[in-house]
Every structure is written in structure tokens, then in C-alpha cells.
Design a protein around this motif. Structure first.
Motif, PDB file in Angstrom:
ATOM      1  N   ARG A 727      16.802 -45.597  -5.951  1.00  0.00           N
ATOM      2  CA  ARG A 727      15.949 -44.737  -5.131  1.00  0.00           C
ATOM      3  C   ARG A 727      14.821 -44.178  -5.981  1.00  0.00           C
ATOM      4  O   ARG A 727      15.006 -43.768  -7.120  1.00  0.00           O
ATOM      5  CB  ARG A 727      16.749 -43.587  -4.528  1.00  0.00           C
ATOM      6  CG  ARG A 727      15.924 -42.723  -3.563  1.00  0.00           C
ATOM      7  CD  ARG A 727      16.753 -41.577  -3.010  1.00  0.00           C
ATOM      8  NE  ARG A 727      16.008 -40.836  -2.007  1.00  0.00           N
ATOM      9  CZ  ARG A 727      15.113 -39.882  -2.277  1.00  0.00           C
ATOM     10  NH1 ARG A 727      14.916 -39.524  -3.528  1.00  0.00           N
ATOM     11  NH2 ARG A 727      14.479 -39.262  -1.293  1.00  0.00           N
ATOM     12  N   LEU A 728      13.626 -44.139  -5.412  1.00  0.00           N
ATOM     13  CA  LEU A 728      12.449 -43.633  -6.105  1.00  0.00           C
ATOM     14  C   LEU A 728      11.910 -42.397  -5.400  1.00  0.00           C
ATOM     15  O   LEU A 728      11.956 -42.298  -4.169  1.00  0.00           O
ATOM     16  CB  LEU A 728      11.357 -44.706  -6.165  1.00  0.00           C
ATOM     17  CG  LEU A 728      11.699 -45.974  -6.967  1.00  0.00           C
ATOM     18  CD1 LEU A 728      10.614 -47.025  -6.811  1.00  0.00           C
ATOM     19  CD2 LEU A 728      11.892 -45.636  -8.437  1.00  0.00           C
ATOM     20  N   SER A 729      11.384 -41.471  -6.202  1.00  0.00           N
ATOM     21  CA  SER A 729      10.860 -40.230  -5.665  1.00  0.00           C
ATOM     22  C   SER A 729       9.454 -40.419  -5.122  1.00  0.00           C
ATOM     23  O   SER A 729       8.722 -41.325  -5.523  1.00  0.00           O
ATOM     24  CB  SER A 729      10.850 -39.154  -6.756  1.00  0.00           C
ATOM     25  OG  SER A 729      10.184 -38.000  -6.316  1.00  0.00           O
ATOM     26  N   GLN A 730       9.092 -39.527  -4.192  1.00  0.00           N
ATOM     27  CA  GLN A 730       7.720 -39.529  -3.693  1.00  0.00           C
ATOM     28  C   GLN A 730       6.787 -38.727  -4.606  1.00  0.00           C
ATOM     29  O   GLN A 730       5.584 -38.723  -4.394  1.00  0.00           O
ATOM     30  CB  GLN A 730       7.685 -38.953  -2.275  1.00  0.00           C
ATOM     31  CG  GLN A 730       8.383 -39.849  -1.253  1.00  0.00           C
ATOM     32  CD  GLN A 730       8.393 -39.237   0.131  1.00  0.00           C
ATOM     33  OE1 GLN A 730       8.559 -38.027   0.273  1.00  0.00           O
ATOM     34  NE2 GLN A 730       8.207 -40.072   1.139  1.00  0.00           N
ATOM     35  N   TRP A 731       7.378 -38.053  -5.595  1.00  0.00           N
ATOM     36  CA  TRP A 731       6.589 -37.273  -6.529  1.00  0.00           C
ATOM     37  C   TRP A 731       6.159 -38.145  -7.715  1.00  0.00           C
ATOM     38  O   TRP A 731       6.915 -39.001  -8.169  1.00  0.00           O
ATOM     39  CB  TRP A 731       7.394 -36.086  -7.053  1.00  0.00           C
ATOM     40  CG  TRP A 731       7.741 -35.091  -5.991  1.00  0.00           C
ATOM     41  CD1 TRP A 731       8.839 -35.099  -5.190  1.00  0.00           C
ATOM     42  CD2 TRP A 731       6.971 -33.956  -5.607  1.00  0.00           C
ATOM     43  NE1 TRP A 731       8.828 -34.044  -4.332  1.00  0.00           N
ATOM     44  CE2 TRP A 731       7.677 -33.298  -4.567  1.00  0.00           C
ATOM     45  CE3 TRP A 731       5.770 -33.399  -6.041  1.00  0.00           C
ATOM     46  CZ2 TRP A 731       7.222 -32.142  -3.944  1.00  0.00           C
ATOM     47  CZ3 TRP A 731       5.304 -32.245  -5.446  1.00  0.00           C
ATOM     48  CH2 TRP A 731       6.023 -31.621  -4.406  1.00  0.00           C
ATOM     49  N   LEU A 732       4.948 -37.911  -8.176  1.00  0.00           N
ATOM     50  CA  LEU A 732       4.512 -38.562  -9.411  1.00  0.00           C
ATOM     51  C   LEU A 732       5.316 -38.015 -10.583  1.00  0.00           C
ATOM     52  O   LEU A 732       5.762 -36.859 -10.542  1.00  0.00           O
ATOM     53  CB  LEU A 732       3.023 -38.285  -9.662  1.00  0.00           C
ATOM     54  CG  LEU A 732       2.000 -39.046  -8.818  1.00  0.00           C
ATOM     55  CD1 LEU A 732       0.611 -38.469  -9.051  1.00  0.00           C
ATOM     56  CD2 LEU A 732       2.019 -40.531  -9.139  1.00  0.00           C
ATOM     57  N   PRO A 733       5.522 -38.811 -11.642  1.00  0.00           N
ATOM     58  CA  PRO A 733       6.158 -38.253 -12.841  1.00  0.00           C
ATOM     59  C   PRO A 733       5.400 -37.015 -13.296  1.00  0.00           C
ATOM     60  O   PRO A 733       4.165 -36.935 -13.188  1.00  0.00           O
ATOM     61  CB  PRO A 733       6.044 -39.396 -13.857  1.00  0.00           C
ATOM     62  CG  PRO A 733       5.940 -40.626 -13.030  1.00  0.00           C
ATOM     63  CD  PRO A 733       5.186 -40.236 -11.789  1.00  0.00           C
TER      64      PRO A 733
END
Length: 781
Positions: A727-733
Motif C-alpha cells: 500500500r502506498l500513501s497519498q502523501w509525498l515523502p
């Protein structure tokens, strides 16, 4: 992710790294003077004929063993210079011409001596009816009736592909000024070709970045940047006339905080110490920059009776100078340090200490550096090294043994020029010289008795007047601008001697022409830079086809691995941001990764001018990892920040927005978005790599595929449930989010921040930038 383009480019660089020199004109078919017809053979200049038909097979093999400055025939009229000496062919041709006119019964001594038609200490060397005699005779005839032919340098580049005007402009702009060409500059060369390059180069050579580059080039020789840390340079000022640490007695005046832009009085003291030390430490380099910036004769590098100071080194030296802004550490003006007789960089304390002497060395090291830096001659290569000490049995061998005098006859008089400067660089007007050494001087001249206290100034003027001085400047700038060392004459037993000598001869002639124009311009160094940029040695890029002649291949200017300082400027020019952890450290100092000794400067092949003095020009594993980290971090810094700017202010993404997705929810291509994405990819290839590619080019398609696959993988990852693998976040690193102004660190209004990547387009573009910034076409130039 697969790096297909990178692998293809890696293979391509192998071809770019070794560029072929054609053999030029075919073997000489005629020894007649003048320009022959095409049926008779090529038109050969006197210089080329002498080099190929007289020097190589005869003088360099049969004569120079005795006919050298320390040989058995040293007192004869034929004394030859070896190939280690800059400009040796011209010098030997002049010697040959002077001797060819001496005749006995109408026959030149050049022909009578080696055939032993008259007495010759070297005995019988060549036969009257042999080809060597015919070559000598033809050369004698040429001295009476010089040929109108010119040496055809371009013949050596018959199979070499040159960069066009646009590519030459881009390379020159990055190399000289650390920036990309402007749109107006690109349009000018697109319309007028190479003819438009001169005025653009004139502008580039006035920009501050050029003088930064110029000082880098000369520091690679002088290595005086060794003293930039702490008070290392200040501590070299030993004279009682100086006040090197003047800042320690400064009054505690609060007004100084504002004047020097400091935080507090302690910061004032630290700044003044740093600015004073740096000005003294870079004095020789700043003098060179001052001379070139003001279009003064480059001879003043050695002959200037002044030095340059900023407001802070002026106080350390105790000299009076006028400044437009006495709080500006970058403002340097000329000043004299009386009563010392100055000789340009040679009398700088950091130069004298960086190239020291001892009671036994007797300034020989300093003299050797003068030969190397300013006469293009490594004096140690004039004799076999190392010497067999068991054969040195003479009393005072540097004066009497031929194995020693071959170097010392030239070296020791110049050493004597430094007699007034001790091991700490202090001037002593009443100093004497050693009676068991040759008197101070240069060449055949000795310093007049009345000039003895200012011997170094006297000697420096003679060095600057020597023809090799102009050539050495060409050599230095050629190496600095191309990363290549000038070719050296091959040994006669080299299996590929013919091709290698032709390549050497072509470069020798080209560099001599540049040196001539340099002298004609009153030694304006900018003429050398322009000549090199426009030459095939800077513009060569590839070979048209593999060589079928078995010629020796030699590397030209072409592609070179960028050093840390150059890569730093290129990153900034292309992305709009330097590679730093943040805008500024808390103490106000810039923390540029590639410029700092305690970061990546040395790991990426740079030097510290002290323990590490040779640059690494072929990347190793550590350097490859540094480059990969740079590409990842700069994509994180530059992509979100560029995309959050108004479209008209963007450097990287003028054609797309964060909302431009290549496919819709039904997996159909969104054609306007796809076209915009591909157009921006085309734009990035031009901006980052200098490639002008048509839409539909396979290279652009590969980059688009990388964008698309990254976007697809990201979109799929964001759809996964909380806690699900992948799963990947919608927030940038966090490090990539835009919360504040990069330069001032002031916070941005909420509506101007960029923290989320709901469409995964920002991260897809980051993968593209990482890919391009790690490409060899970016890391090389």
C-alpha cells in the motif's frame, strides 16, 4: 526499475570515450618544395616536412644523443631540444634553418657533416645515396625556397563527428559559465551557426562563474587552496610589517554586527577571520582572475609589481587600498606591498609556502614548478629518471656531471632567482647565493649585479617573454576545459608511431597557432578560451565509422566526467536548485554536498589541495553511488517545488500539471494529457541531457514507458487497503513536501503548499527525473 536507456547510454559512452584521429594526409610521396599537384602527392608545409621527414627518422634517432645541451656536441652549432620541452619542433626547425645556410663550396654543412664529407665528431651517420640524405637535402632546399603550403590540421579529423553550433553552445555555457544557454543565445546560433558563437562567448567570459572556473583550473596546478581552513593562510604571514590577525584587536562595537551582516559580535570575529584567511589563501588565484577580468596581459601573472587584496587582507598586509564596499569580501583591488619587489603569483606567501624549499633543495623545487606551470615543461623528463647514483662520481655533479647538468643547467639559474625568499616565504633583501651553483638567471642570461635584490622580478620577466609561456597557458586551459592532457610525442619504437605522431603533430600545430594568436592579442587569455571552444579538440564527439586503417586512437576533448564542482553547477543550472540538505545551515554557511570536504567532494573525485591532489576522472563504485543518491534527492527537491510554481515560472514542467494523468478510470488513454506528458518528456531530455529528439523517438518512448509504469504501480498501491502489503500513501515523502520557500525558509500559505500526491503524477515525474539525472549524458559533458 529497469534502466534500459541507461544501459544503452553506458555502451554508447565507450564509443564516445575513445575518438579516432585519422592519419590525415597519406605518406609523403614527394620531397619537392612548394605545393605539388594532386597527382604528385599532398601539399606539405615546411613544418610538417621537417617533423616527419627530418626530425623523426634522423635528428631524434641519430643526432640528439650528442647534439643536446649537455651532450658531446653541446658546443656545436646544432643543439637540439628534446620532445619534453614545449615548442621543441619550432625551436629545432629554427636551429636547422640557421645551420642549413652555412656552406662549404656551395654545399650545406647539414649535408656535409653527417655523411662525413668533412670532419664530423659523430662519424659517418647517413649515406649520400640514401633516403635520409634526400630528406635532408629537400629540407635544405625548403629553407632557401620556403613552401607556401600550410599544415592541414583538419585532415586529422576527417572521420570525426563534431558537435554542431547548438551543442557546442550548451557545452561551452555549462563549462565556462555554469549555466544553460538563454533562449536568445540558442536562437542566435540556430540562425547563424558558429558565426554567432563569438559574441556569446565574449559575454560568457565576463560572468562571475567563469572566474570561479578559472581559479579552479589554476588551483589544480598551484594547490594553494590547501590553506583555506581556519587561519592556515594567515599563519604564513611572518613579516613584522604585517598585522595578520588584526581582527583580534577589533573593538566590541555593536555597529559592526549590522555592517558585516552578522548575528552577534562573536560572529563578526569569525567572519573577519574567515574572510581574511580566504583572501590571503586565494591571493594567487584572485590575481589571475583580476588580470583576466580586466583584459590585462596574462604576462602579469609573473610580472605584476602589485598583488590583489580585499578589505580584510589589506588590513593584514598593512596596505592602503580603496574599495567600493569595504565590507565585501569578494571585492579585490590591486595593491603594492612595499618594499618587497613583487613578481606576480611567485611572490605570494601561499605560493612560496605551498612550493617550499630547504637548505639542500636551494629553491630547485620552486624553479621546477615555474617550468611546469608557466613554460609547459616538466624539467625532470629532460633526463632519464631515476639516476644511477653509482655512476655519479664527480665533485659537485650538478655542475659537472652530464647526467645531472641536463636538468640543473636550466633549473639552477632559475632557482637562484628565488634567493631572496626563505623557506617561510619571507623576503630578505640582503640575502646571498651559493657559490657552488650557477648564478641566478634564466637561459643564457645572468641577473645583473644591480638587479640582485630583485632577482625574482628580473627572472620572471624573462620567463614571461619566453615563447613557451604562451604555449603553457594553452596547455593549462585545454586541460581545464576538456579534461584531457596535451598529447606527448610518441617514442620512436612505438608500434603505432606513425598514427600517434600525426595526431601529436596536428595538436602541436593547432596549439602553436593558438599561442601565436594569444601573443598577438597582447596575451588576453580569453582568446585562448575561445580558440579552444571552437577547435575540434573541444567539439569532437564521435567517429563516423570504425577505423579500418589500424591507426592509433587517441581521446579528444569530447565527453568528460564532470568533477564535483562542475556537477554542482550543472545540477543547479538544470534543476534550479543546488544539492543541499536545506537552503542554509543555521550558521549561515552553505552546505553544498559536492563542494564540502566533509561531504562528497573527495568521495566524488575532487581534491583538497593538501593530501588529495589528483582528481579521479574515471568513476568508481563509490562515485556511482553518490551520483545515484544525488539523482534521487534532487528529484525529490526539484520536482515538487517546480510543479508548485506558476506554470510560467517553471524550469522543468511547463507543459503539465499534477492533475495530468495518462489514463482515465476506464483505462483509456487521455490523449491531451498523453500529448502534454510526452511533450514535457521531450523538453526534459533537451534541458537535462541536451538531446533534441523528435516526438516518437524510441528514447522518448522509453522514458514515457517509465513514467507510465511508475504511475500505474503507484495508483494501484494507493488503492490497497490500510495495512495491505504494497500500500502506498497519498502523501509525498516528508523531505519532498513543499512547506516553505527554499531560499528564505519562510513558510508558505496553506494554498501554496504541496504535500499530497493524490494522482501519483508527482512521484511518476520524480522517477523520470531520477532516471535522467543518473544518465551518463548528465554526469558527463
Amino acid at each position: 526499475m529497469p534502466r534500459t536507456g541507461w544501459l544503452l547510454r553506458k555502451r554508447a559512452v565507450t564509443a564516445l570515450g575513445i575518438l579516432g584521429l585519422s592519419a590525415g594526409a597519406s605518406a609523403l610521396a614527394s620531397v619537392s618544395t612548394g605545393c605539388s599537384s594532386e597527382a604528385d602527392g599532398p601539399c606539405i608545409s615546411d613544418e610538417q616536412f621537417f617533423a616527419e621527414k627530418v626530425w623523426v627518422p634522423i635528428l631524434s634517432t641519430k643526432c640528439i644523443g650528442c647534439h643536446n645541451p649537455q651532450g658531446q656536441a653541446a658546443e656545436s652549432k646544432l643543439v637540439l631540444a628534446g620532445s619534453s620541452e614545449a615548442g621543441f619542433l619550432d625551436k629545432n626547425l629554427a636551429t636547422f634553418k640557421s645551420l642549413a645556410g652555412l656552406e662549404l663550396s656551395g654545399e650545406s654543412y647539414v649535408l656535409l657533416k653527417p655523411t662525413k664529407s668533412i670532419d664530423h665528431g659523430g662519424g659517418h651517420v647517413i649515406d649520400v645515396d640514401g633516403p635520409e640524405y634526400e630528406s635532408l637535402k629537400a629540407m635544405v632546399d625548403r629553407t632557401k625556397e620556403p613552401s607556401s603550403c600550410e599544415t592541414d590540421v583538419n585532415a586529422s579529423f576527417a572521420d570525426v563527428l563534431m558537435s554542431g553550433p547548438e551543442e557546442t553552445l550548451r557545452t561551452a555555457s555549462l563549462e565556462i559559465a555554469g549555466r544553460l544557454p538563454t533562449e536568445a543565445e540558442e536562437q542566435a546560433v540556430a540562425q547563424s551557426g558558429m558565426d554567432a558563437l563569438d559574441p556569446i562567448l565574449d559575454q560568457l567570459l565576463t560572468e562571475d562563474a567563469f572566474y570561479v572556473r578559472l581559479m579552479e583550473i589554476y588551483n589544480d596546478l598551484f594547490l594553494t587552496d590547501r590553506y583555506l581552513n581556519g587561519e592556515q593562510a594567515v599563519d604564513l604571514l611572518k613579516s613584522d610589517a604585517y598585522d595578520p590577525k588584526w581582527y583580534n584587536s577589533l573593538p566590541q562595537d555593536p555597529a559592526l554586527v549590522e555592517k558585516y551582516g552578522a548575528r552577534d559580535l562573536e560572529d563578526v570575529a569569525n567572519r573577519l577571520k574567515s574572510w581574511t584567511n580566504r583572501a590571503i589563501g586565494r591571493e594567487p588565484l584572485e590575481l589571475i582572475a583580476y588580470i583576466v577580468r580586466n583584459d590585462r596581459s596574462f604576462k602579469e601573472v609573473l610580472t605584476a609589481d602589485y598583488t590583489v587584496v580585499n578589505p580584510f587582507s589589506a588590513k593584514a598586509y598593512g596596505v592602503t587600498a580603496e574599495f567600493q564596499n569595504d565590507a565585501d569580501p569578494e571585492e579585490f583591488v590591486p595593491a603594492k606591498r612595499d618594499p618587497m619587489p613583487l613578481a606576480g603569483v611567485l611572490t605570494s606567501p601561499v605560493f612560496l609556502n605551498r612550493h617550499p624549499t630547504t637548505s639542500t633543495n636551494r629553491n630547485r623545487h620552486r624553479a621546477r614548478m615555474v617550468y611546469q606551470f608557466f613554460l609547459g615543461t616538466d624539467i625532470l623528463k629532460t633526463a632519464e629518471q631515476p639516476l644511477d647514483q653509482t655512476k655519479i662520481t664527480d665533485f659537485n655533479p650538478t655542475m659537472n656531471n652530464a647526467a645531472c647538468t641536463v636538468c640543473h643547467a636550466a633549473l639552477d639559474p632559475l632557482s637562484g632567482g628565488f634567493h631572496s625568499f626563505d623557506s617561510a616565504g619571507r623576503y630578505k633583501a640582503d640575502d646571498t647565493w651559493y657559490e657552488d651553483m650557477r648564478p641566478p638567471g634564466f637561459g643564457a642570461e645572468s641577473v645583473p649585479f644591480g638587479e640582485f635584490p630583485s632577482a625574482l622580478s628580473w627572472v620572471a620577466k624573462r620567463v614571461a617573454d619566453d615563447p613557451r609561456f604562451a604555449l603553457s597557458a594553452v596547455y593549462t586551459m585545454y586541460t581545464g576545459l576538456t579534461g584531457q592532457k596535451p598529447l606527448t610525442a610518441p617514442a620512436n619504437d612505438d608500434p603505432e608511431f606513425s598514427a600517434r605522431f600525426r595526431a601529436y603533430l596536428a595538436q602541436y600545430h593547432a596549439f602553436n597557432a593558438m599561442a601565436h594568436d594569444f601573443a598577438e592579442s597582447d596575451y588576453n587569455l580569453k582568446t585562448v578560451v575561445k580558440a579552444i571552444v571552437k577547435s575540434p579538440y573541444f567539439r569532437a564527439r564521435n567517429v563516423a565509422q570504425p577505423s579500418s586503417r589500424g591507426d592509433a586512437l587517441t581521446q579528444l576533448g569530447g565527453t568528460r566526467f564532470l568533477g564535483p564542482e562542475q556537477l554542482h553547477r550543472k545540477i543547479w543550472a538544470v534543476t534550479g536548485y543546488p544539492w543541499r540538505p536545506r537552503a542554509f545551515e543555521d550558521n549561515g554557511d552553505r552546505y553544498d554536498f559536492l563542494l564540502r570536504r566533509d561531504a562528497y567532494r573527495l568521495l566524488y573525485g575532487g581534491i583538497d589541495s593538501e593530501e588529495v591532489i589528483q582528481r579521479i576522472t574515471e568513476p568508481n563504485g563509490i562515485m556511482a553511488n553518490v551520483a545515484d543518491r544525488m539523482a534521487n534527492e534532487m528529484s525529490c527537491i526539484s520536482v515538487p517545488r517546480d510543479m508548485h510554481l506558476p506554470q510560467e515560472e517553471r524550469l522543468l514542467f511547463p507543459f503539465v500539471e499534477t492533475t495530468f494523468e495518462p489514463r482515465d478510470t476506464n483505462d483509456f488513454d487521455v490523449l491531451p494529457a498523453v500529448e502534454a506528458i510526452k511533450k514535457n518528456i521531450q523538453y526534459l531530455h533537451k534541458r537535462v541531457l541536451g538531446e533534441s529528439l523528435e516526438l516518437g523517438d524510441p528514447e522518448l518512448d522509453r522514458t514515457y514507458k517509465l513514467f507510465l509504469e511508475t504511475w500505474e504501480e503507484g495508483k494501484a498501491g494507493m488503492k490497497k487497503a490500510e495495512g495491505e502489503e504494497g500500500r502506498l500513501s497519498q502523501w509525498l515523502p516528508g523531505a519532498c513536501q513543499v512547506h516553505n520557500d527554499y531560499w528564505t525558509r519562510e513558510g508558505l500559505p496553506e494554498e501554496q503548499k504541496l504535500t499530497r500526491d493524490d494522482n501519483y503524477t508527482v512521484r511518476a515525474w520524480m522517477s523520470v527525473m531520477t532516471y535522467l539525472l543518473s544518465d551518463f549524458r548528465f554526469l558527463y559533458q
